[in-house]
Design an enzyme around this catalytic site. Structure first.
Site, PDB file in Angstrom:
ATOM      1  N   GLY A 102       0.992  -1.271   0.039  1.00  0.00           N
ATOM      2  CA  GLY A 102       0.002   0.112   0.065  1.00  0.00           C
ATOM      3  C   GLY A 102       0.752   1.178   0.102  1.00  0.00           C
ATOM      4  N   VAL A 137       0.463 -13.533   4.260  1.00  0.00           N
ATOM      5  CA  VAL A 137       1.355 -13.563   5.502  1.00  0.00           C
ATOM      6  C   VAL A 137       0.352 -13.969   6.525  1.00  0.00           C
ATOM      7  CG1 VAL A 137       2.681 -12.245   7.370  1.00  0.00           C
ATOM      8  CG2 VAL A 137       3.104 -11.673   5.102  1.00  0.00           C
ATOM      9  N   GLU A 173     -18.929  10.803   0.465  1.00  0.00           N
ATOM     10  CA  GLU A 173     -18.725  10.523  -0.811  1.00  0.00           C
ATOM     11  C   GLU A 173     -19.607   9.501  -1.547  1.00  0.00           C
ATOM     12  OE1 GLU A 173     -14.056  12.028  -0.756  1.00  0.00           O
ATOM     13  OE2 GLU A 173     -14.421   9.892  -0.507  1.00  0.00           O
ATOM     14  N   ASP A 211      -2.011   2.461   8.789  1.00  0.00           N
ATOM     15  CA  ASP A 211      -3.181   2.096   9.792  1.00  0.00           C
ATOM     16  C   ASP A 211      -2.905   1.114  10.662  1.00  0.00           C
ATOM     17  OD1 ASP A 211      -4.719   3.977   8.474  1.00  0.00           O
ATOM     18  OD2 ASP A 211      -5.572   2.610   6.833  1.00  0.00           O
TER      19      ASP A 211
END
Length: 423
Positions: A14, A80, A172, A302
């Site tokens: 990411g 993983v 949104e 995050d």
């Protein structure tokens, strides 16, 4: 030959993981990037795939392609399942082992249903391309079902869209679904008017866009109402079943429910054998983003509970990119023999959210915008951060076409949704 002490494994492709890898590209380190998907995803525009504004290829790029010029970086497609810090190994689902000397965990977050995981099949969230295409299928299928439904009550349920969560993603989604119903689809159906669709945005807190200034939050609520969105604040979802959602004591018939209310960190804390720092499962890290007691393991994005100047760093893409660059620079310094701790300093680049086709809110702290000008700023900022000239041009042309004609070329129903069955 590369020294064994230079083996660096980055878990996650990411924003944070990719930035770390790119900073290490061309160095003396042997870098392995592992991800369960083969693509890097520009998540801020994921909702536009879900609502048929953009195609998947316009916001995602193969990780191998992005890192191909760095001969010292290897990309591994795999999931993983564990980390053995004592043996210095990353364990993959297929049994493969990736040895490391230094580890960067950048595995992001997943949906959080606040103890109601049974709601997930009924109210999918939006974190991956698979999520986006699932939502697009359900949204478009709802209109198709309404076209063939003779019972007015059942048709109304198919034409009711509920978005749970009033953050940027929820706002949104609500705005663009309302525009889909009121601007794009009218004229396409014969047995009902798509503009009769109901779009509800449910927020348990007192206002939408809670991270923004109150005046911008109020503007967003008014702009949503102008688009036909019903905004309900202060009333969290209390229950959910197939075809219905409970808001407080009110039961609402709705065939399409979308979850945008919370996130849960990846299981990195379990892998690393540490206690989560908060209920979201994030890992508490040192000021330099390393794991307490293990300076060769870093946790970013995050997945991490990061403090900067006494404040928690928000879980947004710019923060993850900054953390990735910081860890990359730290690892480069270590390759040169400098192990001096380098505290991370977060630079707040502001908050942006769009509300439909001609309205947005932008909060840079020292200056704030709303309306059409903010919408242009939002669009330019997102185009700038896209990867590659081709994608920037493709997205800009798609937006120009949609803005001019109202037509959405990505209105494709693909695959089968087991929840709604086959037609």
């Amino acid at each position: 030959m590369t020294e064994p002490s230079n083996r660096i494994v980055v878990i996650g492709g990411g924003f944070g993981g990719l930035e770390t890898a790119m900073r290490l590209g061309g160095s003396t380190a042997r870098v392995t990037v592992v991800d369960q998907r083969n693509h890097h995803l520009f998540q801020p525009l994921l909702y536009q795939v879900a609502t048929a504004l953009l195609s998947t290829s316009e916001i995602a790029w193969p990780i191998r392609h992005l890192l191909r010029r760095y001969k010292n970086i290897e990309v591994v497609l795999g999931k993983v399942v564990g980390v053995d810090r004592q043996a210095r190994n990353v364990e993959l689902e297929d049994g493969a082992i990736l040895p490391f000397d230094q580890l960067v965990v950048a595995t992001g977050a997943r949906h959080a249903y606040f103890g109601h995981d049974e709601w997930e099949p009924l109210a999918p969230g939006l974190k991956t391309l698979e999520d986006a295409t699932t939502l697009r299928r359900r949204i478009l299928t709802a209109f198709e079902r309404a076209e063939r439904e003779p019972d007015p009550a059942r048709r109304a349920a198919w034409l009711t869209f509920v978005i749970v969560g009033g953050g940027p993603t929820g706002v949104e989604l609500a705005g663009t679904i309302a525009e889909l119903a009121h601007r794009t689809l009218p004229g396409d159906f014969r047995n009902f008017d798509p503009a009769s669709a109901r779009v509800l945005l449910i927020e348990g807190g007192p206002r939408v866009l809670a991270a923004f200034r109150p005046e911008l939050s109020d503007y967003a609520a008014r702009a949503l109402a102008k688009l036909g969105v019903e905004v309900r604040t202060g009333h969290p979802v209390s229950g959910m079943a197939a075809g219905e959602v409970s808001i407080g004591d009110t039961v609402l018939a709705a065939e399409t429910v979308i979850w945008a209310a919370g996130v849960q960190a990846s299981p990195a804390a379990t892998w690393l054998g540490v206690s989560p720092a908060d209920r979201a499962g994030r890992v508490k890290v040192e000021p330099d983003l390393s794991l307490p007691g293990d300076p060769d393991v870093f946790v970013i994005g995050d997945t991490a509970m990061v403090m900067s100047e006494g404040k928690p760093v928000p879980g947004v893409a710019p923060a993850a990119k900054q953390q990735g660059r910081h860890v990359g620079a730290t690892l480069l310094a270590r390759l040169a023999g400098d192990r001096t701790p380098r505290p991370f300093r977060y630079r707040d680049q502001g908050n942006l959210a769009t509300i439909g086709r001609k309205a947005a809110v932008v909060d840079f702290g020292w200056i704030r915008f709303k309306g059409g000008f903010a919408w242009w700023m939002w669009g330019l900022a997102h185009i700038f951060f896209l990867i590659g000239v081709r994608n920037r041009l493709a997205v800009a042309l798609s937006w120009l076409w949609i803005h001019t004609t109202g037509s959405r070329s990505a209105r494709l129903i693909t695959q089968r949704d087991p929840l709604v069955g086959d037609d």
